[in-house]
Write a protein that holds these residues in place. Structure first.
Motif, PDB file in Angstrom:
ATOM      1  N   LEU A 143       0.831  -1.195   0.000  1.00 26.16           N
ATOM      2  CA  LEU A 143       0.000   0.000   0.000  1.00 26.16           C
ATOM      3  C   LEU A 143       0.869   1.249   0.000  1.00 26.16           C
ATOM      4  CD1 LEU A 143      -2.682   1.439   0.138  1.00 26.16           C
ATOM      5  CD2 LEU A 143      -2.768   0.996   2.599  1.00 26.16           C
ATOM      6  N   ARG A 144       1.914   1.278   0.816  1.00 25.46           N
ATOM      7  CA  ARG A 144       2.817   2.429   0.825  1.00 25.46           C
ATOM      8  C   ARG A 144       3.478   2.610  -0.543  1.00 25.46           C
ATOM      9  NH1 ARG A 144       4.879  -0.151   5.240  1.00 25.46           N
ATOM     10  NH2 ARG A 144       6.987  -0.158   4.347  1.00 25.46           N
ATOM     11  N   LYS A 145       3.826   1.519  -1.173  1.00 21.85           N
ATOM     12  CA  LYS A 145       4.468   1.574  -2.491  1.00 21.85           C
ATOM     13  C   LYS A 145       3.548   2.207  -3.528  1.00 21.85           C
ATOM     14  CE  LYS A 145       6.498  -1.663  -5.879  1.00 21.85           C
ATOM     15  NZ  LYS A 145       6.767  -3.107  -6.129  1.00 21.85           N
ATOM     16  N   ALA A 146       2.284   1.796  -3.552  1.00 19.28           N
ATOM     17  CA  ALA A 146       1.343   2.344  -4.534  1.00 19.28           C
ATOM     18  C   ALA A 146       1.075   3.819  -4.275  1.00 19.28           C
ATOM     19  CB  ALA A 146       0.043   1.537  -4.514  1.00 19.28           C
ATOM     20  N   HIS A 147       0.999   4.212  -2.992  1.00 23.37           N
ATOM     21  CA  HIS A 147       0.805   5.631  -2.680  1.00 23.37           C
ATOM     22  C   HIS A 147       1.996   6.469  -3.129  1.00 23.37           C
ATOM     23  CE1 HIS A 147      -2.955   6.365  -0.677  1.00 23.37           C
ATOM     24  NE2 HIS A 147      -2.810   5.342   0.159  1.00 23.37           N
ATOM     25  N   ALA A 148       3.206   5.950  -2.931  1.00 23.32           N
ATOM     26  CA  ALA A 148       4.406   6.703  -3.284  1.00 23.32           C
ATOM     27  C   ALA A 148       4.626   6.781  -4.785  1.00 23.32           C
ATOM     28  CB  ALA A 148       5.631   6.079  -2.617  1.00 23.32           C
ATOM     29  N   ARG A 149       3.921   5.971  -5.545  1.00 24.17           N
ATOM     30  CA  ARG A 149       4.148   5.900  -6.990  1.00 24.17           C
ATOM     31  C   ARG A 149       3.250   6.832  -7.781  1.00 24.17           C
ATOM     32  NH1 ARG A 149       7.820   4.900 -10.893  1.00 24.17           N
ATOM     33  NH2 ARG A 149       6.939   3.841 -12.708  1.00 24.17           N
ATOM     34  N   PHE A 150       1.992   7.029  -7.331  1.00 23.26           N
ATOM     35  CA  PHE A 150       1.010   7.794  -8.098  1.00 23.26           C
ATOM     36  C   PHE A 150       0.184   8.689  -7.177  1.00 23.26           C
ATOM     37  CE2 PHE A 150       1.130   3.443 -10.029  1.00 23.26           C
ATOM     38  CZ  PHE A 150       1.827   3.772 -11.188  1.00 23.26           C
ATOM     39  N   PRO A 151      -0.389   9.792  -7.707  1.00 19.74           N
ATOM     40  CA  PRO A 151      -1.406  10.521  -6.945  1.00 19.74           C
ATOM     41  C   PRO A 151      -2.703   9.722  -6.888  1.00 19.74           C
ATOM     42  CG  PRO A 151      -1.185  11.454  -9.147  1.00 19.74           C
ATOM     43  CD  PRO A 151      -0.120  10.403  -9.023  1.00 19.74           C
ATOM     44  N   TRP A 152      -3.383   9.812  -5.751  1.00 16.58           N
ATOM     45  CA  TRP A 152      -4.643   9.096  -5.544  1.00 16.58           C
ATOM     46  C   TRP A 152      -5.785  10.100  -5.395  1.00 16.58           C
ATOM     47  CZ3 TRP A 152      -5.081   3.879  -2.705  1.00 16.58           C
ATOM     48  CH2 TRP A 152      -3.981   3.054  -3.008  1.00 16.58           C
ATOM     49  N   ILE A 153      -6.985   9.655  -5.786  1.00 20.51           N
ATOM     50  CA  ILE A 153      -8.228  10.394  -5.562  1.00 20.51           C
ATOM     51  C   ILE A 153      -9.119   9.493  -4.709  1.00 20.51           C
ATOM     52  CG2 ILE A 153     -10.240  11.462  -6.645  1.00 20.51           C
ATOM     53  CD1 ILE A 153      -8.492  11.823  -9.179  1.00 20.51           C
ATOM     54  N   HIS A 154      -9.605  10.020  -3.599  1.00 18.41           N
ATOM     55  CA  HIS A 154     -10.300   9.199  -2.607  1.00 18.41           C
ATOM     56  C   HIS A 154     -11.745   9.634  -2.382  1.00 18.41           C
ATOM     57  CE1 HIS A 154      -6.966   6.854  -0.783  1.00 18.41           C
ATOM     58  NE2 HIS A 154      -6.220   7.886  -1.137  1.00 18.41           N
ATOM     59  N   THR A 155     -12.574   8.655  -2.092  1.00 17.97           N
ATOM     60  CA  THR A 155     -13.834   8.881  -1.405  1.00 17.97           C
ATOM     61  C   THR A 155     -13.991   7.752  -0.396  1.00 17.97           C
ATOM     62  OG1 THR A 155     -16.200   9.382  -1.672  1.00 17.97           O
ATOM     63  CG2 THR A 155     -15.306   7.598  -3.026  1.00 17.97           C
ATOM     64  N   LEU A 156     -15.048   7.783   0.405  1.00 16.29           N
ATOM     65  CA  LEU A 156     -15.277   6.696   1.362  1.00 16.29           C
ATOM     66  C   LEU A 156     -16.594   6.007   1.075  1.00 16.29           C
ATOM     67  CD1 LEU A 156     -17.575   7.925   3.433  1.00 16.29           C
ATOM     68  CD2 LEU A 156     -15.618   8.819   4.658  1.00 16.29           C
ATOM     69  N   ASP A 157     -16.752   4.824   1.652  1.00 13.77           N
ATOM     70  CA  ASP A 157     -18.018   4.095   1.570  1.00 13.77           C
ATOM     71  C   ASP A 157     -18.495   3.814   2.984  1.00 13.77           C
ATOM     72  OD1 ASP A 157     -20.219   2.933   0.359  1.00 13.77           O
ATOM     73  OD2 ASP A 157     -19.247   1.051  -0.038  1.00 13.77           O
ATOM     74  N   ASP A 158     -18.839   2.597   3.306  1.00 15.80           N
ATOM     75  CA  ASP A 158     -19.422   2.357   4.626  1.00 15.80           C
ATOM     76  C   ASP A 158     -18.405   1.907   5.676  1.00 15.80           C
ATOM     77  OD1 ASP A 158     -19.222  -0.034   3.179  1.00 15.80           O
ATOM     78  OD2 ASP A 158     -21.053  -0.907   4.001  1.00 15.80           O
ATOM     79  N   HIS A 159     -17.435   1.042   5.306  1.00 12.73           N
ATOM     80  CA  HIS A 159     -16.583   0.442   6.331  1.00 12.73           C
ATOM     81  C   HIS A 159     -15.558   1.407   6.921  1.00 12.73           C
ATOM     82  CE1 HIS A 159     -18.092  -3.627   6.402  1.00 12.73           C
ATOM     83  NE2 HIS A 159     -18.190  -3.599   5.078  1.00 12.73           N
ATOM     84  N   GLU A 160     -15.397   2.577   6.337  1.00 12.54           N
ATOM     85  CA  GLU A 160     -14.601   3.597   7.019  1.00 12.54           C
ATOM     86  C   GLU A 160     -15.301   4.071   8.286  1.00 12.54           C
ATOM     87  OE1 GLU A 160     -13.159   3.883   2.751  1.00 12.54           O
ATOM     88  OE2 GLU A 160     -15.114   3.644   3.723  1.00 12.54           O
ATOM     89  N   VAL A 161     -16.600   3.779   8.405  1.00 16.67           N
ATOM     90  CA  VAL A 161     -17.371   4.081   9.622  1.00 16.67           C
ATOM     91  C   VAL A 161     -17.909   2.767  10.196  1.00 16.67           C
ATOM     92  CG1 VAL A 161     -19.276   5.402  10.625  1.00 16.67           C
ATOM     93  CG2 VAL A 161     -17.968   6.353   8.698  1.00 16.67           C
ATOM     94  N   VAL A 162     -18.968   2.213   9.577  1.00 19.08           N
ATOM     95  CA  VAL A 162     -19.558   0.943  10.007  1.00 19.08           C
ATOM     96  C   VAL A 162     -20.407   0.425   8.852  1.00 19.08           C
ATOM     97  CG1 VAL A 162     -21.612   2.019  11.047  1.00 19.08           C
ATOM     98  CG2 VAL A 162     -20.850  -0.224  11.858  1.00 19.08           C
ATOM     99  N   ASN A 163     -20.568  -0.867   8.765  1.00 17.96           N
ATOM    100  CA  ASN A 163     -21.247  -1.486   7.636  1.00 17.96           C
ATOM    101  C   ASN A 163     -22.643  -0.927   7.410  1.00 17.96           C
ATOM    102  OD1 ASN A 163     -21.540  -3.471   5.545  1.00 17.96           O
ATOM    103  ND2 ASN A 163     -22.820  -4.665   6.926  1.00 17.96           N
ATOM    104  N   ASP A 164     -22.909  -0.516   6.142  1.00 18.91           N
ATOM    105  CA  ASP A 164     -24.240  -0.117   5.677  1.00 18.91           C
ATOM    106  C   ASP A 164     -24.830   1.097   6.390  1.00 18.91           C
ATOM    107  OD1 ASP A 164     -24.177  -2.081   3.801  1.00 18.91           O
ATOM    108  OD2 ASP A 164     -25.899  -3.213   4.549  1.00 18.91           O
ATOM    109  N   TRP A 165     -23.984   1.984   6.918  1.00 17.61           N
ATOM    110  CA  TRP A 165     -24.549   3.181   7.536  1.00 17.61           C
ATOM    111  C   TRP A 165     -25.166   4.077   6.468  1.00 17.61           C
ATOM    112  CZ3 TRP A 165     -22.644   8.321   6.984  1.00 17.61           C
ATOM    113  CH2 TRP A 165     -21.450   8.452   6.287  1.00 17.61           C
ATOM    114  N   ALA A 166     -26.140   4.868   6.887  1.00 16.93           N
ATOM    115  CA  ALA A 166     -26.842   5.784   5.992  1.00 16.93           C
ATOM    116  C   ALA A 166     -27.152   7.050   6.774  1.00 16.93           C
ATOM    117  CB  ALA A 166     -28.132   5.161   5.476  1.00 16.93           C
ATOM    118  N   ALA A 167     -26.421   8.141   6.447  1.00 17.79           N
ATOM    119  CA  ALA A 167     -26.591   9.407   7.165  1.00 17.79           C
ATOM    120  C   ALA A 167     -26.394   9.183   8.659  1.00 17.79           C
ATOM    121  CB  ALA A 167     -27.939  10.034   6.831  1.00 17.79           C
ATOM    122  N   ASP A 168     -27.443   9.292   9.452  1.00 21.51           N
ATOM    123  CA  ASP A 168     -27.294   9.145  10.902  1.00 21.51           C
ATOM    124  C   ASP A 168     -27.869   7.839  11.424  1.00 21.51           C
ATOM    125  OD1 ASP A 168     -29.937   9.717  10.437  1.00 21.51           O
ATOM    126  OD2 ASP A 168     -30.110  11.249  11.998  1.00 21.51           O
TER     127      ASP A 168
END
Length: 535
Positions: free
Chosen positions: A235-260
């Motif tokens: 993962l560090r190698k891929a980050h150091a090689r190219f610029p990345w564009i990010h967004t998030l989905d659910d597991h950055e918080v908790v599975n299948d969350w929706a707003a609040d």
């Protein structure tokens, strides 16, 4: 990409003309902080370096200081005070032609991360960057600016990916991605999983440290999860090689969350106050650990992730957010199953997966864009994905199938506003799809209005298979589904003015290291002829 030793004098001297006002979160160093303290511990760059959100004249750089990345308190072994971090950008890997120098404040309030935004560079050019803190010099990163706004680039090469569950396997896909000839990488969410890692779910040969044995709920634990993932060399190698564009989905918080809300899973119907605290912590850790601009600095339970990044006149990359602003999934989310065989609520025109404000913004971006290709970075499948090959329908309600009116509005708006070619790139499913987006899914012969490519996961779903029983059912039930594959990997894309090409890059296994990569299939979209066709 190795760190190079040199004297402090050679790295650079920071003059008064480089000082700027301190902006917490961007890490810009002001005069008041010019004498920030040094570190007592060596190698603060265990989590690597990264760049992101490239534009014609600059990009954002990132690092986070963590000499002890697995410290149980999530602090990375850092002191409770701010630390000065210097950076420089050069035209060459040996830094003989330095074009930008600056300094930033790594504060404990933001996990000792810095996000300096670099401006005034030449368009469509490769650059190299590095940091220094506490007398230590970081690994060297490589990045590049995008083409000038009025130019027509010959081509765009990028990869998109999602869903990297550490406990499901090795991050070999990132190793292969780093060896591709790319301009950038798009990550569509589930960069981490909030789940505990223990003997019950770990598919790897090595055990995780015991402090990873609980689910992430608070800031310290989310920080630790990111540290553990980012300590992975691929993962560090891929980050150091190219610029990345990010967004998030659910597991950055908790599975299948929706707003609040969370309607199913381990924590259905959480206390609103406690869930607000959890989202606040998760968003802050997300920002702290990724190359995001100050425009993405979260404020409590809000973080703005929808944005557009142009690639000359060839393409616009428009990132959307289908988590924060959505209405809860309909029909009680399939009565707890996540799926339904009948749900009239999913057609409700008052319900949205984007929220009215983001949807209006997206439609306006369609009107403004004059790009050959409009690339929509999306979290969960937009196309209908029926699992019942018979006369009925079995649909998941978390993706756009739970929000039919929004899907219809977005596709109609793109058509009405003259979007030349709309291609949706999607994560979430741990599966490769090539799909036609239809004007009416009840009429298989209805007009194809756009194209969607769903990319598989880095590891989530474990080793997978070329095609499973679910895949056979999907292909039988969805005539607009042109390709299905259930292996791990990523999608490599080449775009020029005449056609789009998606190569589905897959591996035979991820539960042991060292898997080879191959192209399972390639599909193209011709200019102004929507729909996926075999290459």
């Amino acid at each position: 990409m190795r760190s190079r030793l040199m004297s402090r004098r050679r790295f650079f001297g920071l003059g008064g003309t480089s000082a700027a006002a301190v902006v917490l979160g961007t890490g810009v160093l002001g005069g008041e902080s010019a004498a920030a303290r040094t570190l007592r511990k060596s190698n603060p760059f265990t989590l690597g370096v990264a760049s992101g959100d490239p534009l014609p004249h600059g990009f954002v750089l990132w690092t986070r200081l963590a000499p002890e990345p697995f410290a149980a308190d999530g602090g990375g072994g850092m002191p409770s005070h701010s630390v000065r971090v210097e950076y420089e950008v050069a035209r060459d890997e040996r830094f003989q032609s330095v074009v930008r120098r600056g300094a930033a404040v790594a504060s404990p309030e933001l996990g000792h991360s810095v996000h300096p935004e670099v401006h005034g560079l030449e368009p469509d050019r490769e650059y190299f960057y590095r940091f220094r803190a506490g007398g230590e010099i970081s690994p060297v990163g490589r990045t590049r600016t995008t083409p000038a706004a009025a130019s027509m680039p010959r081509e765009l090469n990028f990869a998109f990916t999602s869903c990297a569950a550490w406990h499901d396997g090795y991050f070999t896909a990132y190793d292969h991605m780093a060896e591709e000839d790319l301009d950038l990488i798009v990550h569509l969410g589930d960069y981490i999983y909030e789940l505990e890692i223990n003997a019950a779910n770990n598919q790897r040969a090595e055990a995780a440290p015991p402090q990873l044995g609980t689910e992430a709920f608070d800031l310290a634990r989310y920080r630790l999860q990111y540290s553990f993932y980012k300590a992975e060399e691929p993962l560090r190698k891929a980050h150091a090689r190219f610029p990345w564009i990010h967004t998030l989905d659910d597991h950055e918080v908790v599975n299948d969350w929706a707003a609040d809300k969370v309607l199913r899973g381990r924590h259905p119907n959480p206390d609103p106050v406690e869930f607000a605290k959890r989202r606040t912590a998760a968003f802050q850790a997300f920002y702290e650990n990724l190359p995001l601009r100050s425009a993405q600095l979260p404020s409590g339970t809000r973080i703005r992730l929808h944005r557009r990044l142009p690639y000359g006149r060839l393409a616009d990359i428009t990132m959307i957010d289908t988590r924060q602003y959505r209405d809860p999934q309909p029909c009680n989310h399939g009565n707890g199953t996540g799926k339904t065989t009948g749900c009239e609520e999913r057609f409700d025109t008052d319900r949205s997966i984007l929220g009215a404000a983001q949807r209006d913004w997206l439609v306006e971006e369609f009107s403004r864009s004059r790009a050959h290709w409009q690339i929509l970075g999306n979290q969960a499948p937009m196309a209908q994905t029926d699992e019942d090959p018979g006369p009925g329908q079995l649909l998941s309600l978390d993706p756009w199938d739970g929000y039919v009116a929004d899907r219809d509005r977005v596709l109609a708006a793109a058509d009405e506003r003259g979007v030349r070619n709309l291609v949706v790139i999607t994560g979430d499913r741990h599966t490769n799809y090539a799909l036609d987006l239809k004007a009416d899914y009840d009429e298989p012969d209805s007009r194809t209005v756009a194209t969607e490519f769903v990319g598989t996961s880095v590891t989530s779903g474990r080793d997978g298979a070329d095609i499973d029983a679910a895949g056979q059912a999907y292909l039988a039930a969805n005539p607009h589904l042109k390709f299905y594959n259930f292996q791990r990997g990523y999608v490599r894309v080449n775009v020029n003015s005449e056609r789009w090409r998606s190569d589905f890059r897959v591996m035979p296994y991820v539960t042991k290291p060292g898997a080879p990569i191959s192209t399972r299939a390639s599909y193209v979209v011709e200019d102004q002829r929507p729909g996926a066709k075999p290459a």
